[in-house]
Enzyme design. Structure first.
Site, PDB file in Angstrom:
ATOM      1  CG  ASP A  51      38.201  41.023  31.447  1.00  0.00           C
ATOM      2  OD1 ASP A  51      37.189  40.307  31.596  1.00  0.00           O
ATOM      3  OD2 ASP A  51      39.157  40.701  30.720  1.00  0.00           O
ATOM      4  CG  ASP A  78      38.919  38.614  35.322  1.00  0.00           C
ATOM      5  OD1 ASP A  78      38.844  37.673  34.497  1.00  0.00           O
ATOM      6  OD2 ASP A  78      39.676  39.589  35.151  1.00  0.00           O
TER       7      ASP A  78
END
Length: 642
Positions: free
Chosen positions: A518, A561
């Site tokens: 992430d 993301d």
């Protein structure tokens, strides 16, 4: 082989046209080898029908013997040394040399291709003899056929491949890219697929797939596949050095030195190898229909000598001169009467045909397979194999079905003519020969040959359209599985790939790890600076991740993301080290978005496949737990679950 090769694309190329395949006795050997109960005695009886093949197999068997061993002189001994699989593959290779000496692809160097293939085959056999590794029996055939995919593309897509070769201009890297763009498969990948389809062992197929990039491979732990890849790469480097001009030879010799060093060879061993290849080449070039190149001195202790220019190919046995017109049809005359052969040969050469002759049916069959005539004029009554037996035998081969056959006879009885036509003859002529009648018969044959050529042209158009459609479909599929922003595979691809890697790891008991990544504080970046800046952060972070990954790892963007990295043949400790490197690489490169200069970092969760896990979803769940642990620990770090 599905984990090595795109078998679906291979099947599409097979369906698009005729890939190179065995003919005559080689085809019979291939069929026999598929039977589980075939014996060497049966194989010997079949091989004895081709004296040239007997000599080549005996030569190959002697090449695979250890130094000082008693030479093989009998066919039975050669077959016992080589084994059924090696004999099948050697017969296949020799058959392809005879049947694929020329073709429709204007820019493909057919003669040069086979000359280089034989040199590579000799080198491969010598290398594996020195390494004392497994597969020596098949080393010659794998060296001979390692580049067969290039011939395959030239055969199936002659016009397109000619344009690709012209555009590549001899640059091997550019050629691979252009091949993938045009055909969705490179010649290297097609070579591996064809060898796998012909039953070549997996470790050789894997070596063929990687050998052109052997110098760029990361060092491995002495696996068989890695060793064979280096060996085949060295054989290819020696082939390239032998066939290159003065400007290109030095680079090929340097590549050979570098590959030899990886195999822990000293320069003297490479020099001895090159001398052995040159000595064996003299024997092999005399036994095969390839150009008789004089090999240069490739001694590692001396400057390479100038390569002698290639000599013209040896004349076809009993062949007359080429026709005055370069595109004249090929005609084979088979008659046991020398006067008749001379008369026909004189008339045909005057008519602009390219002519070859044979003195009996057995020799006529051999000449037909090598010369590949458009038209044959055969006598009915001949020793060993008469004209009708020759016609029946030819009609059983793919090449022979398209030949226009005229039989010469002294009788016109209805029963005999019916027998001739039922045997596969297209027309007949009654002796003594009458030149005007012969000319009329040949005009009829020309019309049929032209029709066949036009039909083949139409088929080629259909193949080209089918190839373009296949490439378009492949590109659409790639688009559907690619993230437009980062260029990484998307979530759909990621889920299919990790399931595939899971199955491979479970079946072969190999390690498998994965990472979930992430981008830290991405939502805040998006809300503060807007979507355009957020996209630039993602794009530049993706580049930093890619720069830190190993060649075997698969990086995917699975949404927002979040990234997934699949690490085949990687245990937990190796994956952790890789994750630390990726995290450090991302943090070291600030993101530049217009005038903004932002620091970027990632959180990484790492997990390894465990024996108790039921499927790939369990591995992803464990990685997700590890990612949550990294976020709770303050982000910008790497964690595992548990």
């Amino acid at each position: 082989m599905n984990d090595l090769i795109d078998t679906r694309r291979f099947e599409e190329i097979k369906a698009a046209g005729e890939l190179p395949s065995p003919k005559g006795i080689a085809l019979s050997i291939a069929r026999m080898s598929q039977r589980g109960d075939a014996s060497l005695a049966e194989l010997a009886r079949l091989v004895q029908g081709d004296p040239a093949l007997v000599g080549r197999l005996v030569r190959a068997a002697n090449g695979s013997l250890a130094s000082g061993a008693r030479p093989v002189v009998a066919l039975r001994d050669a077959l016992a040394v080589l084994g059924m699989a090696a004999v099948r593959n050697l017969a296949l290779g020799f058959s392809l040399i005879s049947s694929s000496g020329e073709g429709l692809c204007r820019s493909f160097p057919y003669a040069r291709f086979w000359t280089g293939s034989v040199i590579r085959a000799i080198a491969m056999q010598k290398i594996l003899m020195r390494l004392r590794t497994a597969g020596v029996e098949e080393s010659f055939s794998v060296g001979l056929l390692a580049g067969i995919g290039a011939l395959g593309l030239a055969s199936v897509f002659p016009a397109q491949y000619s344009r690709v070769l012209d555009e590549a201009r001899g640059d091997p890297v550019a050629l691979l890219d252009l091949e993938r763009q045009a055909f969705a498969m490179s010649h290297v990948e097609l070579s591996a697929a064809m060898l796998a389809d012909w039953g070549m062992p997996r470790f050789f197929v894997a070596a063929v797939l990687r050998h052109e990039g052997a110098l760029t491979l990361p060092a491995e732990d002495g696996s068989r596949e890695y060793g064979l890849t280096l060996a085949l790469g060295l054989a290819r480097a020696i082939e390239t050095a032998c066939m290159a001009d003065d400007a290109g030879r030095s680079e090929a010799v340097d590549a050979a030195k570098a590959l030899a060093a990886r195999m822990e060879w000293v320069p003297e061993q490479v020099s001895a190898l090159c001398e052995d290849v040159a000595a064996d080449w003299k024997d092999w070039s005399a036994m095969l229909p390839v150009d008789a190149y004089a090999l240069p001195n490739l001694s590692m202790s001396a400057e390479p000598e100038t390569l002698a220019p290639p000599q013209p190919p040896a004349a076809f046995p009993s062949a007359a001169n080429d026709a005055p017109a370069g595109d004249g049809l090929r005609v084979l005359v088979v008659d046991d009467d020398a006067a008749t052969r001379l008369t026909l040969q004189t008339l045909l050469v005057r008519g602009g045909y390219r002519v070859a002759t044979a003195e009996d049916g057995v020799r006529g069959m051999e000449c037909a397979l090598e010369f590949q005539p458009h038209i044959m004029v055969v006598d009915w009554v001949m020793p060993q194999m008469n004209g009708l037996e020759l016609a029946r035998t030819l009609r059983q081969t793919r090449m022979g079905r398209s030949i226009y056959i005229i039989v010469l006879t002294s009788h016109e009885e209805d029963a005999r003519l019916v027998e001739a036509f039922e045997s596969g003859v297209d027309d007949y002529m009654v002796k003594p020969l009458r030149p005007r009648v012969l000319e009329a018969r040949l005009r009829a044959a020309q019309r049929l040959v032209r029709m066949q050529r036009e039909l083949e042209t139409e088929r080629e158009e259909i193949r080209r359209y089918a190839a373009e459609l296949g490439v378009s479909n492949r590109r659409l599929q790639e688009v559907s599985m690619t993230d437009a922003l980062t260029g990484f595979p998307n979530r759909r691809y990621a889920m299919e790939r990790i399931a595939q890697e899971w199955a491979i790891a479970q079946r072969s008991n190999r390690s498998l790890s994965c990472m979930l990544i992430d981008v830290d504080h991405f939502r805040q970046i998006n809300e503060t600076y807007g979507r355009d800046v957020a996209d630039q952060v993602l794009e530049q972070t993706a580049r930093a991740i890619r720069a830190c990954m190993r060649t075997q790892d698969v990086v995917c963007r699975t949404g927002g993301d979040e990234f997934l990295i699949i690490c085949p043949d990687t245990d937990l400790q190796q994956a952790l080290a890789c994750a630390q490197r990726v995290g450090a690489g991302v943090a070291a490169v600030p993101v530049q978005a217009g005038r903004l200069r932002l620091k970027s970092s990632i959180s990484v969760g790492v997990a390894e496949r465990l024996p108790a896990m039921p499927d790939a979803d369990a591995l992803l769940t464990l990685a997700d737990q590890a990612l949550l642990a990294a976020k709770k620990a303050g982000r910008n770090c790497v964690r595992t679950a548990g």
